[in-house]
Design an enzyme around this catalytic site. Structure first.
Site, short mmCIF file in Angstrom:
data_model
loop_
_atom_site.label_atom_id
_atom_site.label_comp_id
_atom_site.label_asym_id
_atom_site.label_seq_id
_atom_site.Cartn_x
_atom_site.Cartn_y
_atom_site.Cartn_z
N ASP A 1 0.84 -1.20 0.00
CA ASP A 1 0.00 0.00 0.00
C ASP A 1 0.87 1.24 0.00
O ASP A 1 2.02 1.20 0.44
CB ASP A 1 -0.82 0.13 1.30
N1 URA Z 1 -1.11 -6.01 3.90
C1 URA Z 1 -1.53 -4.74 3.97
O1 URA Z 1 -2.53 -4.46 4.61
N2 URA Z 1 -0.84 -3.80 3.31
C2 URA Z 1 0.27 -4.06 2.60
O2 URA Z 1 0.86 -3.15 2.01
C3 URA Z 1 0.68 -5.39 2.54
C4 URA Z 1 -0.02 -6.35 3.21
#
Ligand code: URA
Length: 241
Positions: A106
Site C-alpha cells: 500500500d
Molecule cells: N497487507 C496490507 O494491509 N498492506 C500491505 O501493504 C501489505 C499487506
C-alpha cells in the site's frame, strides 16, 4: 543473467524505450541492423553473439533483472498515479517499462519490495500455490488482545469474505508492536487481519519475502540493490520461505 535467444522485436523493447509495436515500426523503416545487415522481420531470433543496432547505435541486452527496493511511505506500486510518486521513479535504469513489482505494498506501507522483468520468477514468488512467507512489522493502535496469536494461527474471517485466512504466525514484540508472517497475498491482508481482531494498524513495514530480507541499515528508504544470484534461486526453490 541473460536470456538464450529471443525475438528481435522483444530484444528491441528490452534494450530501448520502444514498445513492441513501435519496435516493429522501426524495423519496417529499416532502422535496425543485425550483424551489419538491415532486418525487417520482428520474429528473427537474436542470440548472445548477435550485434544489433538501431539508428546505428549498438544495443546491449540488459538481461533479466531482480531488484530489492526499500519502498518509502507515500509511494505507489502502480505504473501511473496522479496523487503519489511511483516506486518506478526510484529506479534510474533503461527499459524500466519492463520491470514489474512482485506483489504490491500500500501507499502507506514501507519496506521490502521485489521488482523484476522475469515473469516466470514473479509468478513463482507471488502464486498462492507456492505460499511464500511474507513478514511484516506492525505498530497497532491498541494493545494486542490475549488470544490474538491463537486466532491468527487458526485463520480469521475477514470482512466481506467467506474463506478464512490461511494460518499465520503472530509474534508479540511489545503490547502494541508485532511481527506477522503470512503466506497469502490478499488485498490489504495485514490491515484487515488486525481489523478482524478489533484493532487498527498505525504503521506497517515489510521485513522479508520468500527468505529475502531487507537490511534497513544498508539500504535506507528509497534505495535499492540487485538481488544476488543466490537470493534469486533460493527464493524460488525454498517452499514457504
Ligand atoms: N497487507 C496490507 O494491509 N498492506 C500491505 O501493504 C501489505 C499487506
Amino acid at each position: 543473467m541473460a536470456k538464450q535467444t529471443q525475438r528481435l522485436d522483444k530484444f528491441l523493447a528490452a534494450t530501448t524505450d520502444l514498445t513492441r509495436s513501435l519496435a516493429k515500426k522501426a524495423l519496417h523503416r529499416e532502422e535496425v541492423k543485425v550483424n551489419g545487415e538491415v532486418v525487417k522481420n520482428p520474429a528473427v531470433q537474436i542470440g548472445d553473439q548477435d550485434e544489433v543496432t538501431w539508428l546505428d547505435q549498438e544495443l546491449q541486452d540488459v538481461g533479466l533483472r531482480y531488484l530489492l527496493v526499500h519502498k518509502p511511505l507515500g509511494y505507489e506500486c502502480t505504473t501511473r498515479s496522479s496523487h503519489h510518486p511511483l516506486v518506478l521513479d526510484l529506479l534510474d535504469l533503461p527499459s524500466k517499462h519492463l520491470i514489474q513489482t512482485v506483489g504490491r505494498l500500500d501507499v502507506e506501507t514501507s519496506g521490502l519490495l521485489l521488482m523484476t522483468d522475469d515473469g516466470q520468477w514473479l509468478h513463482k514468488i507471488t502464486s498462492p500455490r507456492y505460499q511464500k512467507d511474507k513478514v511484516y512489522w506492525a505498530e497497532l493502535a491498541e494493545p494486542l488482545q490475549e488470544d490474538a496469536e491463537k486466532r491468527v494461527a487458526e485463520g480469521l474471517l475477514l470482512e466481506g469474505e467467506d474463506k478464512p485466512t490461511q494460518p499465520a504466525t503472530l509474534e508479540r514484540l511489545t503490547p502494541t508492536q508485532v511481527r506477522l508472517t503470512v503466506t497469502e497475498g490478499r488485498y490489504h491482508l495485514v490491515r484487515r487481519i488486525f481489523a478482524a481482531l478489533g484493532n487498527h494498524v498505525v504503521r506497517l513495514h515489510r521485513e522479508s519475502v520468500a527468505g529475502i530480507h531487507l537490511n534497513t541499515q544498508e539500504l535506507p528508504a528509497g534505495a535499492w540493490r540487485y538481488l544476488t544470484e543466490q537470493e534469486v534461486h533460493q527464493a524460488m526453490q525454498t517452499p514457504g520461505n
